[in-house]
Design a protein around this motif. Structure first.
Motif, PDB file in Angstrom:
ATOM      1  N   ASP A   1     -19.690  65.887   1.275  1.00 33.64           N
ATOM      2  CA  ASP A   1     -19.832  64.959   0.158  1.00 33.64           C
ATOM      3  C   ASP A   1     -20.561  65.669  -0.981  1.00 33.64           C
ATOM      4  OD1 ASP A   1     -22.653  64.744   0.676  1.00 33.64           O
ATOM      5  OD2 ASP A   1     -22.304  63.059   2.021  1.00 33.64           O
TER       6      ASP A   1
ATOM      7  N   ASP B   1     -14.729  68.464   4.313  1.00 36.06           N
ATOM      8  CA  ASP B   1     -15.358  67.185   4.688  1.00 36.06           C
ATOM      9  C   ASP B   1     -16.823  67.119   4.276  1.00 36.06           C
ATOM     10  OD1 ASP B   1     -13.005  66.103   5.813  1.00 36.06           O
ATOM     11  OD2 ASP B   1     -13.396  67.168   7.698  1.00 36.06           O
TER      12      ASP B   1
ATOM     13  N   GLU C   1     -13.721  68.533  -0.487  1.00 32.69           N
ATOM     14  CA  GLU C   1     -13.085  67.542   0.372  1.00 32.69           C
ATOM     15  C   GLU C   1     -12.397  68.182   1.577  1.00 32.69           C
ATOM     16  OE1 GLU C   1     -10.592  65.483  -2.417  1.00 32.69           O
ATOM     17  OE2 GLU C   1     -12.225  64.133  -3.023  1.00 32.69           O
TER      18      GLU C   1
END
Length: 68
Positions: free
Chosen positions: A15, A13, A10
């Motif tokens: 997924d 950034d 996270e």
């Protein structure tokens, strides 16, 4: 350990699908590592440590320092 790999992902950034692709696996399989449903194999831990430029000890919670 599971919280740390999620936080590292996270913080960058990313997924789950992106990290799973880097590891050569499905998003579902990777998700089970982050939730603790499946144990993370040593080879995957090594790849994650290299990918995030950290140590396996940090991933495992044996060190509070992300860098050696």
């Amino acid at each position: 350990m599971y919280r740390r790999i999620r936080e590292l992902r996270e913080d960058r950034d990313l997924d789950q699908k992106q990290v799973a692709q880097m590891l050569g696996m499905s998003q579902t399989g990777y998700s089970k590592y982050e939730t603790g449903e499946n144990d993370i194999p040593t080879q995957i831990l090594l790849k994650l440590a290299d990918f995030y430029d950290t140590t396996v000890d940090y991933l495992l919670g044996r060190s509070q320092k992300p860098k050696p």
